[in-house]
Design an enzyme around this catalytic site. Structure first.
Site, mmCIF file in Angstrom:
data_model
loop_
_atom_site.group_PDB
_atom_site.id
_atom_site.type_symbol
_atom_site.label_atom_id
_atom_site.label_comp_id
_atom_site.label_asym_id
_atom_site.label_seq_id
_atom_site.Cartn_x
_atom_site.Cartn_y
_atom_site.Cartn_z
ATOM 1 N N TYR A 87 0.827 -1.213 0.000
ATOM 2 C CA TYR A 87 0.000 0.000 0.000
ATOM 3 C C TYR A 87 0.861 1.262 0.000
ATOM 4 O O TYR A 87 0.872 2.022 -0.968
ATOM 5 C CB TYR A 87 -0.962 -0.032 1.193
ATOM 6 C CG TYR A 87 -1.852 1.183 1.253
ATOM 7 C CD1 TYR A 87 -2.788 1.404 0.247
ATOM 8 C CD2 TYR A 87 -1.761 2.107 2.286
ATOM 9 C CE1 TYR A 87 -3.596 2.526 0.265
ATOM 10 C CE2 TYR A 87 -2.574 3.235 2.315
ATOM 11 C CZ TYR A 87 -3.484 3.433 1.302
ATOM 12 O OH TYR A 87 -4.284 4.552 1.321
ATOM 13 N N HIS A 165 -9.995 4.897 -10.907
ATOM 14 C CA HIS A 165 -10.428 6.217 -10.425
ATOM 15 C C HIS A 165 -9.371 7.283 -10.618
ATOM 16 O O HIS A 165 -9.655 8.464 -10.467
ATOM 17 C CB HIS A 165 -10.817 6.106 -8.949
ATOM 18 C CG HIS A 165 -12.050 5.278 -8.752
ATOM 19 N ND1 HIS A 165 -13.281 5.821 -8.467
ATOM 20 C CD2 HIS A 165 -12.254 3.942 -8.855
ATOM 21 C CE1 HIS A 165 -14.172 4.857 -8.389
ATOM 22 N NE2 HIS A 165 -13.577 3.698 -8.603
ATOM 23 N N ASP A 372 -5.806 15.105 -11.563
ATOM 24 C CA ASP A 372 -6.836 14.429 -10.787
ATOM 25 C C ASP A 372 -7.682 13.594 -11.744
ATOM 26 O O ASP A 372 -8.056 14.096 -12.811
ATOM 27 C CB ASP A 372 -7.738 15.485 -10.113
ATOM 28 C CG ASP A 372 -8.198 15.051 -8.726
ATOM 29 O OD1 ASP A 372 -8.258 13.840 -8.488
ATOM 30 O OD2 ASP A 372 -8.474 15.925 -7.894
ATOM 31 N N ASP A 677 -9.727 -13.698 -42.824
ATOM 32 C CA ASP A 677 -9.584 -12.964 -41.562
ATOM 33 C C ASP A 677 -9.994 -11.502 -41.621
ATOM 34 O O ASP A 677 -10.212 -10.890 -40.603
ATOM 35 C CB ASP A 677 -8.118 -13.007 -41.095
ATOM 36 C CG ASP A 677 -7.253 -12.087 -41.932
ATOM 37 O OD1 ASP A 677 -7.336 -12.181 -43.166
ATOM 38 O OD2 ASP A 677 -6.541 -11.264 -41.360
#
Ligand code: GDG
Length: 734
Positions: A87, A165, A372, A677
């Site tokens: 973490y 996020h 952000d 293809d």
């Protein structure tokens, strides 16, 4: 979908110890806030780290587990070392800075990577205890990048989504990561991969293309035997929660008390977690600059700055805290008067209602992150302004700026621009404030968090449905047996086989894709089978095909049907006027000059621009430009422009594989197999009679009845396995 299993690093509650008792508090940060709404209406469980180490803990964890389970929360307990390395370490000192485009803050340690892998496996084991293949597993954020791939290995048919996020960086930054392949292989285990903005999607698609060689079409990616989708889903907020909380009597009372205290001083609000991505020092410098340049505003405006403690154990965050303290101290000592404090600084978190009172109280919100993913605080501010007044100053580096264009959008690194925006905001007339605010509220009300969840789930259903359609078309081992037994029991048989991408894989240079020994062996055996016509059908020129296949007893269709070799005689099928080639060669040459790595192949009656070896971004942009020109230039010239696999081909509209195969189909064959293809083969599939086996190599949608992967675990084994089995099980002529 049966059950929804949300997985995130943190549970929406954090466990901690107070007076020797375990207490639960809501987890800070945007993810918990965002998903709180999403999880409550669903038949769901939520798996995550309890935020709590078991070291030195003697109580019975079963009690904690059972009280969390009542809230449908499943805790994962990690030891101190795992928390440090996974973490604080890999997640927050490697991935967080890198993904926010701060490569100089990024540190890379092998031991931390090892623990990151281990913890992702611990999460995987826990998920597998609760998930079946029919359940929907929704993984959140960068702590668990490997988890989609790990689950996929254990539950190949699971429905897995990943939402990130935080931003995804540009390829130039992402490529720095020593474990970039493993990370991308992990994420691409998901069926649906979501980001907040299209920029993030674009960056991610470029990275998987460059690093894993995965191509996409409008965000849908083909990967060996599956497809997955990458898309932007800008996270909304629970609009009414903020709207209603700000209207509560008790909130209004709190606002009234604050107002009394501040009198006529205007309030500029700043709320963030403590983080260097949030631009807090730059914001303080802008406020300082504003007061410096506009002395008439001193004693008339204060910055109400809330910094929520976060990642306090990481050194960079400790340094940041010191820098903020110092800047606040400087501004205070420079401007403060007996009656006025320029910066009201609080280093703590507040309950929702106090936050709501701050939103309602503040004349301006100053939200200026350097980077952000989204930023929810600015959306919450807008949702709390019931009288539609207030001004939002927002950084263009926040994902939210893509939606909230009625904010004053600034570059947070430009201190001058930010200081000017503060003045503009404080002087903005009420009617303009209301116009801007009501536009933003309309948008946030419409795309709130429940809409976000429903759009995300709808996309998930769509991709699952597409996969089911593909799975239904997949040529299963049972169907393969049927193909072979039908072949054996038929009397008159024909095979139409495309070459590049079907019998051989693509190479950087077309001439390198020669038939290998294995393919030559298969062809020798096939051509010896009684009552079978083998037809190679390709876009390549007749010279090459003749050199490679001329010695076999087979028919060859070259240049998409312009030339046919039947019973060993080549014949041109149309008389064509090629005057256009001169005119268009000049244009293509111009594109070759400005796109290094591309080249022109001149066929007898067509021109091909190849861009497989060129830089992807550049060649994609050039391709679009070229297609625009060609669309305009080729009108009324009887030409068709074909976009193939890393090629653009211009040829007469009379030529296509469909017209070519029609000539054979005048006769009746009781067994027909056609394999190809790319989309030039679609013309051939469409002409085939109902009883034909039409096989698309690859996993995109097609007019063919069946699909087969080109490779299985990297080995070119799609159509070749069928052809070899046919040769092995069929009665030979000799
Ligand atoms: C990540 C991404 C993305 C803040 N202070 C208090 C408090 N908060 C709540 C806010 C808001 C949330 O925390 C912060 O969300 P952000 O979006 O602003 O930022 P991150 O935590 O960095 O979140 C971000 C987000 O995930 C969601 O995808 O937008 O870009 O970095 O909801 O209200 N809540 C309470 N007291 C506080 O003092 N109760």
């Amino acid at each position: 979908m049966e059950k929804t299993i949300i997985v995130s690093n943190r549970l929406p509650v954090t466990l901690s110890r107070k007076d020797n008792k375990v207490v639960f508090t809501p987890s800070p940060g945007g993810l918990a806030t965002g998903l709180a709404g999403a999880s409550k209406d669903m038949n769901s469980v939520w798996i995550g780290w309890a935020g709590f180490s078991l070291e030195g803990f003697h109580e019975n964890t079963d009690d904690i587990k059972s009280s969390l389970e009542k809230q449908r929360l499943i805790p994962i307990f990690l030891n101190d070392n795992d928390v440090n390395q996974f973490y604080e370490g890999f997640s927050n000192t490697t991935l967080w800075p890198l993904f926010h485009s701060f490569p100089t803050y990024t540190s890379c340690h092998e031991e931390q990577w090892e623990v990151y892998k281990k913890v992702n496996e611990i999460f995987c084991d826990e998920v597998l205890k609760h998930a079946g293949e029919e359940d929907f597993i929704w993984i959140h954020d960068y702590h668990l990048l490997l988890l989609p791939g790990l689950i996929r290995k254990k539950l190949p048919k699971a429905k897995i989504a990943y939402f990130q996020h935080i931003p995804f960086p540009s390829y130039e930054i992402f490529r720095i990561l020593p474990w970039r392949e493993q990370i991308l292989e992990g994420v691409t285990g998901a069926d649906l991969i979501g980001f907040h903005t299209h920029d993030d999607v674009k960056h991610f698609l470029t990275s998987i293309q460059r690093i894993l060689g995965m191509e996409n079409k409008m965000g849908t990616v083909r990967a060996e035997e599956r497809i997955f989708k990458v898309d932007a889903f800008p996270l909304g907020i629970d609009f009414f929660k903020y709207w209603e909380t700000s209207m509560l009597k008790s909130t209004e009372r709190q606002v009234g008390l604050h107002r009394k205290q501040f009198q006529d001083v205007k309030i500029i609000l700043s709320i963030d977690r403590l983080d260097y991505t949030k631009g807090i020092p730059e914001r303080l410098k802008a406020f300082d600059n504003f007061l410096e340049k506009n002395p008439e505003f001193r004693e008339k405006v204060s910055l109400l700055m809330i910094v929520v403690p976060s990642r306090e154990k990481v050194q960079l965050y400790k340094n940041l805290k010191m820098e903020i303290d110092e800047l606040v101290g400087n501004i205070t000592s420079k401007y403060r008067t007996v009656n006025w404090t320029p910066v009201l600084y609080f280093y703590r978190s507040y309950p929702l209602q106090s936050l709501s009172a701050f939103y309602k109280l503040s004349d301006v919100a100053l939200i200026t992150p350097l980077r952000d993913g989204m930023n929810l605080v600015c959306k919450e501010y807008v949702a709390s302004r019931n009288d539609e007044t207030g001004v939002l100053i927002l950084s263009e580096m926040a994902g939210a700026a893509k939606e909230l264009s009625d904010a004053l959008v600034i570059n947070p690194y430009n201190i001058e621009e930010c200081a000017n925006a503060i003045k503009t905001a404080l002087c903005m007339p009420f009617d303009e404030q209301q116009r801007r605010m009501s536009e933003m509220q309309y948008l946030l009300r419409k795309y709130d968090v429940s809409k976000w969840t429903s759009i995300f789930l709808k996309s998930m259903e769509e991709i699952v449905q597409k996969q089911e359609e593909l799975a239904m078309k997949r040529l299963t081992p049972e169907l393969k047996h049927k193909v072979i037994s039908d072949f054996n029991s038929s009397k008159k048989r024909i095979l139409f086989l495309d070459y590049d991408g079907t019998l051989v894989s693509f190479q950087n240079k077309p001439e390198h894709a020669k038939p290998d020994k294995d393919l030559n062996d298969i062809m020798t055996k096939l051509c010896a089978i009684k009552n079978l016509k083998v037809v190679i059908i390709s876009g390549r020129n007749k010279e090459t095909l003749n050199e490679w296949f001329g010695h076999f007893n087979m028919d060859i269709i070259a240049e998409h049907g312009l030339w046919m070799r039947r019973e060993k005689n080549w014949k041109m099928m149309f008389q064509l006027n090629d005057e256009w080639k001169k005119e268009l060669s000049a244009l293509l040459n111009h594109f070759v000059e400005k796109t290094p790595g591309t080249f022109i192949e001149e066929k007898e009656h067509s021109l091909v621009w190849h861009y497989r070896k060129a830089d992807d971004d550049l060649s994609n942009a050039r391709k679009k430009e070229l297609l625009d020109y060609l669309q305009y230039l080729t009108t009324n010239m009887g030409l068709s422009v074909l976009e193939g696999n890393k090629v653009v081909e211009i040829k007469s509209a009379l030529i296509n594989k469909g017209r070519a195969v029609k000539k054979y189909l005048k006769a009746h064959f009781d067994f027909i197999l056609a394999a190809g293809d790319d989309w030039t083969d679609e013309d051939m599939f469409k002409e085939m009679p109902e009883h034909a086996y039409t096989i698309k190599i690859g996993s995109s949608l097609s007019a063919a009845k069946y699909t087969l992967p080109q490779y299985i675990q990297g080995v070119n084994s799609g159509i070749r396995t069928i052809l070899s089995e046919i040769t092995e099980k069929t009665q030979k002529l000799f």
